[in-house]
Design an enzyme around this catalytic site. Structure first.
Site, mmCIF file in Angstrom:
data_model
loop_
_atom_site.group_PDB
_atom_site.id
_atom_site.type_symbol
_atom_site.label_atom_id
_atom_site.label_comp_id
_atom_site.label_asym_id
_atom_site.label_seq_id
_atom_site.Cartn_x
_atom_site.Cartn_y
_atom_site.Cartn_z
ATOM 1 N NE ARG A 150 -12.565 18.507 120.804
ATOM 2 C CZ ARG A 150 -13.605 18.032 120.136
ATOM 3 N NH1 ARG A 150 -14.838 18.288 120.570
ATOM 4 N NH2 ARG A 150 -13.432 17.289 119.065
ATOM 5 C CG ASP A 194 -10.772 25.880 112.246
ATOM 6 O OD1 ASP A 194 -11.446 26.211 111.240
ATOM 7 O OD2 ASP A 194 -11.071 24.924 112.975
#
Length: 347
Positions: free
Chosen positions: A36, A82
């Site tokens: 991010r 993930d």
């Protein structure tokens, strides 16, 4: 005739360190380096509409993996995925709530574990991401795969989401140890399958993230962190004996030395709360280490990050060392500070 193994170590500094090399300048990568804090990542995620959609679009996930390499020239690429792909492939329902993170259908005290129906085809998109990245990667860059360690994955599976104290999983481990052990066993088997598939698709080393290892008492740490990680290492080494394994038990504190000696990992990652000078004395001689710059020092930048880097490098002088953060890079990290860090270490 050139020695292909030595040539590999010369061409791939990070892989060389994992096998015992001590270069003048430590190789670097940053946990969560694809994420991010990068505008190109935010743009692609917005285009795809959600995190899971991004992970399961192999072309997009490969692009995200490569983005920080193009911008910064790190020595390692970390697969974009993930840790909850493992419980998803084990048959647990997984979704992501916007602004809140991952959610799983929680495993309650009365949940029938045998009702979970594994579907390891859910790993295939990740393996395709690995193949795509491998084909595009600079030959000098080491490609790292990863998985969550069983304790950390179990905390999410039991609670259905992240939590502050992991109390639900800890309660189950105390009150229903046989049942909790069965869950851990299933995670171990799925994790070995997952990591082995990543290796076969092209990763050159793997990291086991035990992000919540610090929440356990010593005896519980030995049972639910050290022993399961040892079993993963043993099973994976039986299949892929030459692939280095990095263990990262965040929050382990003084238990780090036992983890390093008893799990069989090839290298150990240390978080920012560990004194690197203590770690150098406590860890097995010659064992490669990774870390442990405070992510907040990187946000501060300037003298704060330079002093921290100097201390870390002084502590691990003469030991195989990969410069990394003590945990993941934070979303508000200035890109200019990452550039300055790389320049300071390499100049």
């Amino acid at each position: 005739m050139a020695n292909p193994i030595n040539d590999t170590l010369i061409e791939k500094p990070l892989l060389g360190v994992l096998r015992g090399d001590v270069p003048a300048v430590p190789p670097m990568w940053l946990m969560r380096q694809a994420g991010r804090y990068l505008p190109e990542y935010r743009a692609l995620r917005a285009q795809k509409g959600g995190f899971l959609e991004l992970v399961y679009d192999s072309e997009a996930a490969a692009e995200v993996t490569l983005q920080p390499l193009r911008r910064f020239g790190f020595d390692g690429a970390i697969l974009f995925s993930d840790i909850l792909i493992v419980p998803y492939a084990m048959g647990q329902h997984l979704w992501f709530e916007a602004g809140e993170g991952p959610r799983l259908a929680p495993i309650l005290a009365e949940t029938d574990l045998t009702a979970l129906t594994p579907d390891f085809s859910r790993f295939e998109a990740v393996y395709e991401t690995v193949r795509r990245v491998k084909a595009a990667l600079d030959p000098a860059v080491t490609f790292l795969g990863f998985a969550g360690s069983p304790w950390t994955v179990a905390t999410y599976m039991v609670a259905g989401q992240g939590s502050k104290d992991h109390g639900l999983a800890r309660r189950m481990a105390y009150s229903q140890p046989d049942r909790f052990a069965a869950l851990i066993d299933a995670i171990i088997d799925a994790t070995v399958t997952y990591l082995s598939g990543q290796i076969e698709a092209g990763v050159e080393a793997v990291q086991l993230f035990d992000s919540w290892a610090g929440s356990l008492a010593p005896a519980q740490f030995a049972r639910w962190v050290i022993k399961p990680n040892r079993r993963i290492v043993d099973k994976l080494k039986a299949i892929h004996p030459d692939i280095p394994i990095i263990g990262f038990p965040k929050g382990a504190g003084a238990k780090l030395a036992d983890y390093a000696r008893q799990t069989g990992v090839d290298a150990v990652g240390i978080d920012e709360t560990i004194d690197p000078h203590w770690a150098n004395e406590a860890l097995p001689k010659g064992m490669p280490v990774q870390g442990n710059l405070d992510p907040l020092a990187l946000i501060a930048g300037g003298a704060a990050v330079e002093q921290a880097v100097d201390d870390i490098r002084a502590a691990f002088a003469g030991r195989p060392h990969i410069l990394n953060l003590g945990h993941g890079i934070l979303p508000d990290t200035p890109i200019a500070h990452v550039e300055a860090l790389i320049s300071y270490v390499r100049r």
